[in-house]
Each structure stands twice: as C-alpha cells, then as structure tokens.
Design an enzyme around this catalytic site. Structure first.
Site, PDB file in Angstrom:
ATOM      1  N   HIS A  54       0.815  -1.213   0.000  1.00 28.29           N
ATOM      2  CA  HIS A  54       0.000   0.000   0.000  1.00 28.29           C
ATOM      3  C   HIS A  54       0.850   1.266   0.000  1.00 28.29           C
ATOM      4  O   HIS A  54       1.893   1.352   0.637  1.00 28.29           O
ATOM      5  CB  HIS A  54      -0.946   0.006   1.210  1.00 28.29           C
ATOM      6  N   ASP A  55       0.396   2.234  -0.779  1.00 26.81           N
ATOM      7  CA  ASP A  55       0.960   3.587  -0.821  1.00 26.81           C
ATOM      8  C   ASP A  55       2.348   3.663  -1.439  1.00 26.81           C
ATOM      9  O   ASP A  55       3.021   4.694  -1.330  1.00 26.81           O
ATOM     10  CB  ASP A  55       0.987   4.215   0.587  1.00 26.81           C
ATOM     11  N   GLY A  72       5.110  -0.993   2.722  1.00 26.13           N
ATOM     12  CA  GLY A  72       4.260   0.168   2.531  1.00 26.13           C
ATOM     13  C   GLY A  72       5.023   1.483   2.454  1.00 26.13           C
ATOM     14  O   GLY A  72       6.073   1.654   3.081  1.00 26.13           O
TER      15      GLY A  72
END
Length: 260
Positions: free
Chosen positions: A119-120, A137
């Site tokens: 994520h991200d 992340g």
C-alpha cells in the site's frame, strides 16, 4: 476480446480493445485503457485504473485491499500507467488514508514474477524489478531504478533514480540516486556507471556522479558536509547541474538516513 469464462463486473470500464483471458475476475470500479491485455486467472479489484498497452500476465492480483490492520474499507486506489509489463503472480495493493490513498506504478516499467507493491508505494518510470523484489508500505522508487531479485525494502524507504540493488539486498535506509548497493543489510558498493552510459549521460555528468559518490562514501564526510561540497560542484560542472541537483534534492528529503 473477453473470454467466455472471465467474469467482468458491469460497473467495470474496459476499452473495446482490451483482451481478458480465461477465468480472470475484474471487479467494480476497475478502468482499463486501450490495448491492455490481461492474462488468464488474474484478479483486478477496484477502485483501480490501468492505463494503455499494458501486458498483465497470468495469476496477477491488482487492486486488493491493503495489508494494513488499520484499513477499514476506505475507498483508496491503485493507479497503473501505460506500457508496463507485469509478470506472473505479482501483487499490487491499494493505498491507505494514512498516506494519500494511492498506490501508483508509472509508465514503461518491467515488473518480473512474484513482485509485491504494498500500500501507498510510488514507483516511477522505466523501473526494473526482478523476481521476488518486495516493497513494504509507503516505499518510493525513482525513475530508471533497478531492483535485483529478492530485494526487500523496509517501509517508508526512498530509492533514488538510476540506482541499483544486487541480488538479495535488504534496505532499511534510503538509497541515493546513481548508487549501486548490495548485501544484508545493504551497503553502497559503487555508482551505476554502465547504466548511466547506456542512458546517454555525458562524460561531464559521469564525472560529477563519480565525485558525488566519493564525497558520500570515500571522504569520511557527514551527509551535511557532503552536500555542501556537492553544491560547489555545480559551479565546476555546469553541464551536470541538473544531475547534481537530483542528488541534492534527494538528500534534503531523506527521512530514514541513507545507506552508507
């Protein structure tokens, strides 16, 4: 262009030229641009945007919920650019509201089998990630970077443009532009001379990169002292001002310290 066994949600938007292989599942909120091919047994969940002329091989999983215990179903995104090759068993998760909510892959990237984008993450353009390279992340990867097979990157680490890691490297700190690193934990080994030559760097630019490498890793200077010396290089290497500025900008924003 869509195999009879594929399942495409009515709320997905696919250009008429998109091809979808057998047993692939494409969910609501997915948008796929012209010329992209999706192989068999893939899963693409929304909200996800995939650009033009991508080649997504079998068994890839794109746009699944982030592997973050704080995630509570917020409408975050995965955005994939144009002309990427995404090989077998790659996983790319959507972002979180703790960041800007977007996981992003740029254009013209070569992503080999079993690569993970958590994520991200933000991956730039013309990046190569070899088999089993893994990003935790919030990792940022600059343009033209090359991550060797089984490279593992700690969350929030930034990897500079034109850098390179060796097989099995473990990165806990930021990797500056142009630098080659390897090991567990990764250490700077040299600068990416051959890669820069192939990309058309001039002799003056290459000399500036060599000088910056020496300042960071061979002179015993602190990072702050090295930056002061690098700023002085811009006067003596006018054709390499942008190259030097790329390094200076990276060092100013490094938050985890750099690999030394």
């Amino acid at each position: 262009m869509i195999h009879a066994t594929a399942i495409v949600d009515p709320k997905a938007e696919l250009d008429s030229s998109v091809t979808v292989g057998p047993y692939t599942v494409i969910g609501a909120g997915v948008r796929i641009g012209a010329g992209t091919s999706v192989g068999p047994h893939c899963v693409i969940e929304g909200p996800t945007t995939v650009g033009r002329d991508n080649k997504i091989f079998q068994f890839a999983s794109l746009g699944a919920a982030p592997q973050d215990k704080k995630y509570a179903g917020e409408p975050t995104q995965l955005i994939v650019g144009d002309r990427n090759t995404i090989r077998e068993f790659c996983t790319m998760n959507r972002g979180t509201v703790q960041d800007d909510g977007i996981t992003a892959l740029g254009d013209d990237n070569w992503i080999m089998a079993y690569v993970h984008l958590a994520h991200d993450c933000k991956v730039g353009n013309r990046v190569i990630m070899a088999n089993n390279a893994q990003l935790a992340g919030h990792v940022h990867v600059g343009d033209w970077a090359i991550l060797g097979g089984f490279t593992a990157v700690h969350q929030f680490v930034h990897i500079g443009a034109h850098s390179m890691t060796g097989l099995g490297s473990i990165l806990f700190q930021d990797l500056p532009p142009f630098i080659m690193a390897a090991g567990n934990t990764a250490e700077a080994r040299s600068f990416n001379l051959e890669g820069l030559k192939r990309r058309g760097f001039t002799p003056e630019q290459l000399n500036a990169v060599k000088q910056m490498y020496r300042l960071l890793y061979r002179r015993g200077l602190t990072v702050d002292q090295a930056q002061i010396e690098m700023a002085g290089l811009q006067a003596s290497h006018p054709e390499a001002r942008d190259t030097i500025q790329l390094m200076l900008d990276f060092l100013k924003t490094a938050t985890r310290g750099i690999i030394r």
